[in-house]
Design an enzyme around this catalytic site. Structure first.
Site, PDB file in Angstrom:
ATOM      1  N   ASP A 283       0.993  -1.304   0.030  1.00  0.00           N
ATOM      2  CA  ASP A 283      -0.004   0.007  -0.143  1.00  0.00           C
ATOM      3  C   ASP A 283       0.763   1.237   0.102  1.00  0.00           C
ATOM      4  O   ASP A 283       1.665   1.645   1.169  1.00  0.00           O
ATOM      5  CB  ASP A 283      -0.926   0.009   1.203  1.00  0.00           C
ATOM      6  CG  ASP A 283      -2.015   1.082   1.163  1.00  0.00           C
ATOM      7  OD1 ASP A 283      -1.662   1.994   0.567  1.00  0.00           O
ATOM      8  OD2 ASP A 283      -3.116   0.823   1.889  1.00  0.00           O
ATOM      9  N   HIS A 284       0.712   2.061  -1.173  1.00  0.00           N
ATOM     10  CA  HIS A 284       1.740   3.010  -1.121  1.00  0.00           C
ATOM     11  C   HIS A 284       1.458   4.169  -0.444  1.00  0.00           C
ATOM     12  O   HIS A 284       2.301   5.066  -0.082  1.00  0.00           O
ATOM     13  CB  HIS A 284       1.781   3.695  -2.693  1.00  0.00           C
ATOM     14  CG  HIS A 284       2.981   4.085  -3.119  1.00  0.00           C
ATOM     15  ND1 HIS A 284       4.140   4.349  -2.357  1.00  0.00           N
ATOM     16  CD2 HIS A 284       3.703   4.637  -4.334  1.00  0.00           C
ATOM     17  CE1 HIS A 284       5.320   4.827  -2.967  1.00  0.00           C
ATOM     18  NE2 HIS A 284       4.923   4.976  -4.251  1.00  0.00           N
TER      19      HIS A 284
END
Length: 561
Positions: A533-534
């Protein structure tokens, strides 16, 4: 005209239940016993009626407020006999409220569970549900063969004013379910038989208790877990007409059980826009999941998104997706239509949400597992008699735990604008079953050795194939692993299992010529695909995590450092 305060009557031993519906507004004329608001606990939703007839002058509560016995919820300008009998504002007598659970003793008092003849079996009977009689069973939440826990809901019943879930007073395996959709039950009725059960400590029923009050609130579960966990099947059999009619919907939330409403809240689904397919328009978990799939595919837009066609170039609101194409495939040739399995319907909705809402990035790397594979093979030879087969996935799970300890942001979850760091190490692993993909969770992997991890993985995988996994078996994961090693492929992009922030994909290991500084030598390499999850993890951290994981797998002694 006299002003009358309408108070919450005796609703059992609930303390501060939430207001989830306002059924009237200021200026409305109400009759005595007409419902004013709906409240909900973890196990039951119920409507609070007016003890007087009159005009609503003021509503004292809003959606989301907490109320308890004696709380003033409205002020009425009483009319008729009520006005003549009330000189001043007076509290509404609890005895006049049909939704209130009075303190009358039930006609057939019975303990929640009593041992049956035949060792280990426990009879489950309907607990004290107040002065309700002949309440209808509208939803079955378990089936014979399921493992149930103490306080786990078995089925849902409904009266004219409330729907409630009946919990199990003991833990065990459900041997027999004595009720079906549409049956009428009363206090003391035998509803199920558990085998190998451990009964909860008996307690005297509280005065004025409801069926929900007879049980402690169930533990809350995350959405990904709930949503990826099998949901109760939608009831389709004919049953008595419930209080709500689809032709005359009440304001606010439509007709649904507490568990369905909780499921919808966790997915962010507006229940007012969901069409119920259950008994008399009742909304089921399948309806909520189907609505989510439609929104994600673009076939349906919610009222919040609006129904306008997407503008050229897109506005960025509601994704501006085109409707899903409707095609009559039969006109092109022979076709066969098969419904998706229940697991695929549920997991599909969650995968769509996760893919759309989480900014995925995948880091690909490789690990040299030549020595580790040789050690695995020798370990299996030495432990042939134990019956425990060690797989490469067991070593990877232990290596992932080491990496999570070194990079704690991977063992976290987003909660609004905060990041929750977990102090436990529960690793989920994708298990392929005939009905679809499920993700059982191996608990406390940091406290277990490779042999114990292998044994527990085999047990969980068997339960998954047999359809025996419970919700608790698929909740609480720190990080998940999806392994395609036994099938093939080089790299892929696994979808993150929310609310986790990363997932590791394993592809098929293969021999490669690797330069050792002097010559090319054959080495067995394992492809690693790390999706993250950036919003939480940046690219450099992901690369370091994957590189460290590869180092541990290449030299397992690092796990001791």
């Amino acid at each position: 005209m006299a002003l009358v305060n309408i108070q919450v009557p005796d609703i059992g031993d609930f303390d501060e239940v939430g207001v989830i519906e306002l059924l009237v507004k200021v200026g409305d004329t109400v009759k005595a016993e007409q419902s004013l608001i709906t409240v909900e606990s973890d196990k039951a939703s119920m409507e609070i009626p007016s003890s007087h007839a009159g005009v609503v002058k003021e509503l004292k509560v809003q959606l989301g407020d907490k109320v308890k016995q004696g709380s003033v919820i409205a002020v009425l300008e009483a009319t008729g006999e009520a006005a003549a009998s009330d000189e001043k504002p007076a509290p509404a007598p609890a005895a006049q409220a049909p939704a209130a659970i009075e303190t009358q003793a039930p006609a057939a008092p019975a303990a929640p569970a009593a041992p049956a003849a035949g060792g280990g079996a426990v009879e489950v009977r309907v607990p004290d549900i107040g002065d309700f009689k002949d309440v209808a069973v509208i939803e079955l939440l378990v089936q014979p063969g399921d493992a149930v826990k103490v306080e786990q809901s078995l089925f849902t019943v409904e009266s004219d004013k409330a729907s409630m879930e009946i919990p199990s007073p003991a833990a065990g395996v459900l041997k027999e379910l004595k009720v079906k959709i549409g049956d009428k039950i009363n206090v003391g009725d035998l509803v199920a038989v558990l085998e190998g059960a451990a009964a909860a400590p008996a307690a005297a029923p509280a005065q004025g208790s409801t069926p929900a009050a007879a049980s402690a609130p169930a533990a809350a579960a995350p959405v990904a877990a709930q949503a990826s966990a099998p949901a109760p099947a939608a009831a389709t059999a004919t049953a008595p007409v419930p209080a709500h009619q689809p032709s005359t919907p009440t304001p606010g939330l439509p007709h649904a059980s507490p568990s369905v409403r909780k499921f919808a809240r966790e997915l962010g689904v507006p229940l007012a826009e969901v069409k119920g397919t259950g008994i008399k328009g009742r909304i089921t978990q399948e309806d909520v999941a189907a609505f989510t799939r439609q929104v994600m595919s673009g076939a349906l837009q919610t009222q919040a998104q609006g129904s306008k066609a997407p503008a050229a170039g897109g506005s960025g609101v509601g994704l501006d997706l085109l409707p899903w194409p409707k095609v009559d495939f039969a006109k092109f040739g022979p076709v066969e239509r098969k419904e998706l399995s229940r697991i695929k319907k549920i997991s599909g909705a969650n995968l769509s949400r996760n893919w759309v809402m989480i900014p995925h990035v995948t880091n690909n790397d490789e690990a040299d597992i030549t020595e580790l594979e040789a050690f695995r093979v020798s370990t299996n030879k030495e432990n042939e008699k134990s019956g425990v087969k060690v797989t490469m996935l067991a070593f990877v799970i232990k290596a992932v735990v080491a990496a999570l300890k070194k990079f704690p942001e991977f063992n976290a979850s987003l909660d609004g604008d905060a990041l929750v760091y977990k102090q436990y190490f529960h690793i989920g692993f994708a298990a392929d079953t005939p009905n679809g993909l499920v993700v059982p969770v191996l608990k406390d992997a940091d406290k277990k050795g490779i042999l114990q991890i292998s044994a527990e993985m085999a047990e969980l995988a068997k339960k998954a194939r047999d359809g025996k996994l419970g919700a608790a078996d698929m909740q609480g994961g720190s990080m998940s692993i999806s392994s395609l090693g036994g099938i093939g492929g080089t790299h892929f992009t696994p979808i993150i299992n929310a609310p986790e922030v990363a997932i590791l994909g394993l592809s098929k290991s293969q021999m490669k010529p690797v330069w050792d500084g002097q010559q090319f030598v054959p080495r067995l390499t394992l492809p690693l695909s790390l999706s993250y999850d950036h919003r939480v993890i940046d690219g450099a951290s992901a690369a370091r995590f994957n590189a460290y994981l590869g180092q541990v797998l290449a030299d397992y002694r690092r796990i001791l450092l």
